[in-house]
Design an enzyme around this catalytic site. Structure first.
Site, PDB file in Angstrom:
ATOM      1  N   LYS A 112      -5.393   3.134  -3.700  1.00 34.60           N
ATOM      2  CA  LYS A 112      -4.816   2.536  -3.568  1.00 34.60           C
ATOM      3  C   LYS A 112      -5.220   0.487  -2.814  1.00 34.60           C
ATOM      4  O   LYS A 112      -4.741  -0.448  -2.566  1.00 34.60           O
ATOM      5  CB  LYS A 112      -5.246   3.049  -1.360  1.00 34.60           C
ATOM      6  CG  LYS A 112      -5.127   4.590  -1.577  1.00 34.60           C
ATOM      7  CD  LYS A 112      -3.432   4.887  -1.507  1.00 34.60           C
ATOM      8  CE  LYS A 112      -2.462   5.858  -1.449  1.00 34.60           C
ATOM      9  NZ  LYS A 112      -3.133   6.543  -2.671  1.00 34.60           N
TER      10      LYS A 112
HETATM   11  C1  PLP Z   1      -2.613   7.638  -3.013  1.00 35.85           C
HETATM   12  C2  PLP Z   1      -2.761   8.826  -3.651  1.00 35.85           C
HETATM   13  C3  PLP Z   1      -1.879   9.381  -4.884  1.00 35.85           C
HETATM   14  C4  PLP Z   1      -1.100   9.313  -4.710  1.00 35.85           C
HETATM   15  O1  PLP Z   1       0.092   7.905  -5.088  1.00 35.85           O
HETATM   16  P1  PLP Z   1       1.437   7.932  -4.122  1.00 35.85           P
HETATM   17  O2  PLP Z   1       1.546   6.215  -4.529  1.00 35.85           O
HETATM   18  O3  PLP Z   1       1.869   8.829  -3.075  1.00 35.85           O
HETATM   19  O4  PLP Z   1       2.047   9.216  -5.132  1.00 35.85           O
HETATM   20  C5  PLP Z   1      -2.096  10.005  -6.675  1.00 35.85           C
HETATM   21  N1  PLP Z   1      -3.942  10.224  -5.241  1.00 35.85           N
HETATM   22  C6  PLP Z   1      -4.560   9.539  -5.585  1.00 35.85           C
HETATM   23  C7  PLP Z   1      -6.195  10.001  -5.695  1.00 35.85           C
HETATM   24  C8  PLP Z   1      -4.134   8.601  -3.829  1.00 35.85           C
HETATM   25  O5  PLP Z   1      -5.595   8.452  -3.826  1.00 35.85           O
END
Ligand code: PLP
Length: 494
Positions: A112
């Site tokens: 993120k």
């Molecule tokens: C948010 C997240 C995901 C999923 O990503 P999306 O964009 O919501 O599909 C997968 N793995 C981790 C560690 C995340 O923080």
């Protein structure tokens, strides 16, 4: 470039407008009117650039109301080597066919950060560009990683306040501690009783409440989102797929124009949709493998064409993918079938919790996507096998991705190189990773960090070191119905 909504409403705004507003007024998501393309000349030019330069270049194609220099200055700060120790998005070669794209070297050890280190800067400029004088109140629902990354990204940014809601039993202890100990004068964190969808639904309700909007406006405040429904989150995620492609060329693994496959561990469908946009930009991507955990609603959808949220919700060891409503899927439906059809499907999802796409749309989905999933035992086994055979430690989400990538490669044998997005540091989910490798549980969730380091000879990343020694600032747990009151309380509104 203008941004319009996935449900056919009248909104038509600039990139700054879309980033400021978050969600369109018809409840849809903003999408650029056209998608720019990258020819081989542009890709060779990008190959010679640093990550911040690549980011500024790609972003400038979409955010046409921002100048390249402005974007470059922001990207250089956001993706500096003191924030992303070890590089912004390095590739680890697992074997001759499989490459892991490490997206977790940022300040919260999860992918993120790739978007949330830059997005607050884009919003801050957006407020100036649109002559905004009110305070932007960022409201976030999180299954763990978004919350911390948003808090860290927006912390002490001028003209902005941020409030994060998370499901009290839906995040790991480390995630909880990361959020509860967050520093900054403009931040607050609140747990709710319920799961992630409860938190997300509660936030969406506040966003669509016109009385609330009026009340906030009277108090010089407007709502904005940091969730992956915001275009400012999505655009920076396109960059690392292009960047990975360039790095594979630079290291001689592929030649320019050669197709690759990409696997993305998926929850809200933001990350994989960014990869799809890269494909729309004509980056040579062959297939997108959408990897799910035991909450395999997307696997079923991509295999059958029916999206049905009337099913059990499971809490798994990859909590950031524990989700029943993948918001960004709406953008894909829009791109492949238009606004009218999308609005109809979203209405069905809202009223019946279920929809089925027609044969034409199903065929288009099949052209680009394969949906696969991996259960809890498979996830743990993948972590153990990868550590023992490949001498590489992965987290629970990446393990789901890698497992699905292997399923895909075994079945289709298309001979292309596979890039697997690695979305979190193994230390962010140390307890489950330790258990998978050691075959027994750690002493407790916090000591798992040190125990994992001792067991595997790898280092704890700087954002997670001594997390238990920091002061806990936020302890509130509320009922989900009380979310609007909590927002008012936070803003000092009666
Ligand atoms: C948010 C997240 C995901 C999923 O990503 P999306 O964009 O919501 O599909 C997968 N793995 C981790 C560690 C995340 O923080």
């Amino acid at each position: 470039m203008n941004y319009i909504t996935t449900r056919g409403g009248k909104d038509c705004v600039s990139a700054a407008g879309a980033i400021k507003q978050g969600l369109a007024s018809d409840g849809g998501l903003f999408m650029p009117e056209t998608i720019p393309t990258l020819d081989t000349k542009a890709i060779s030019k990008l190959c010679t650039m640093s990550y911040p330069e690549r980011a500024a270049y790609i972003l400038s194609l979409f955010l046409t109301d921002y100048t390249y220099d402005e974007l470059l200055a922001d990207c250089e700060k956001a993706y500096s080597t003191d924030r992303f120790v070890g590089g912004a998005a390095p590739i680890h070669k697992l074997n001759d066919d499989t490459f892991v794209l490490e997206l977790w070297h940022g300040p919260t050890s999860a992918f993120k950060d790739m978007a949330l280190q830059i997005m607050p800067k884009l919003l801050s400029s957006a407020l100036k560009k649109t002559g905004e004088e009110r305070t932007a109140f960022i409201l976030v629902a999180t299954s763990g990683d978004t919350g911390k990354a948003a808090l860290e990204g927006y912390r002490d940014v001028d003209g902005v306040k941020i409030m994060v809601f998370y499901p009290v039993d839906g995040v790991s202890r480390v995630q909880k501690l990361q959020m509860a100990t967050q520093l900054g004068e403009n931040v607050s964190v609140c747990a709710i009783e319920g799961n992630f969808d409860d938190a997300q639904t509660g936030v969406k309700k506040i966003f669509s409440d016109s009385d609330m909007a009026a009340l906030l406006n009277d108090n010089g405040v407007f709502l904005s989102s940091a969730n992956s429904i915001n275009w400012g989150r999505l655009a920076p995620q396109i960059v690392y797929y292009v960047s990975a492609y360039c790095d594979l060329i630079e290291s001689g693994e592929i030649i320019s124009g050669e197709k690759i496959d990409v696997t993305v561990p998926t929850g809200n469908f933001g990350n994989i949709f960014a990869a799809y946009i890269a494909k729309m930009m004509e980056l040579p991507i062959n297939r997108l493998v959408c990897a799910s955990n035991k909450n395999n609603i997307l696997t079923d959808f991509l295999q059958t064409g029916t999206y049905d949220r009337n099913r059990s919700f499971y809490t798994t060891m990859s909590p950031s993918m524990d989700i029943l409503i993948s918001s960004n899927l709406e953008r894909l439906l829009y791109v492949l079938s238009g606004a009218e059809n999308t609005a109809e499907l979203m209405k069905k999802l809202n009223t019946e919790g279920c929809y089925t796409v027609d044969a034409a749309l199903k065929a288009k989905l099949d052209e680009h996507f394969t949906g696969l999933f991996c259960d809890e035992d498979g996830t743990a086994a993948e972590i153990k096998r990868t550590f023992e055979e490949d001498k590489y430690l992965i987290d629970t989400h990446t393990a789901v991705g890698l497992n699905c990538a292997k399923q895909y490669m075994a079945k289709y044998r298309d001979g292309l190189k596979m890039v697997v997005a690695s979305t979190a540091s193994p230390y962010k989910f140390a307890s489950d990773v330790y258990t998978a490798v050691a075959g027994k549980a750690p002493t407790d969730e916090l000591s798992a960090l040190d125990e994992l380091s001792a067991l595997t000879g790898t280092e704890i990343p700087y954002p997670l070191k001594d997390i238990d020694k920091r002061e806990v600032r936020f302890k509130t747990v509320i009922n989900k119905e009380a979310m609007p009151d909590e927002v008012k309380k936070n803003l000092g509104i009666k």
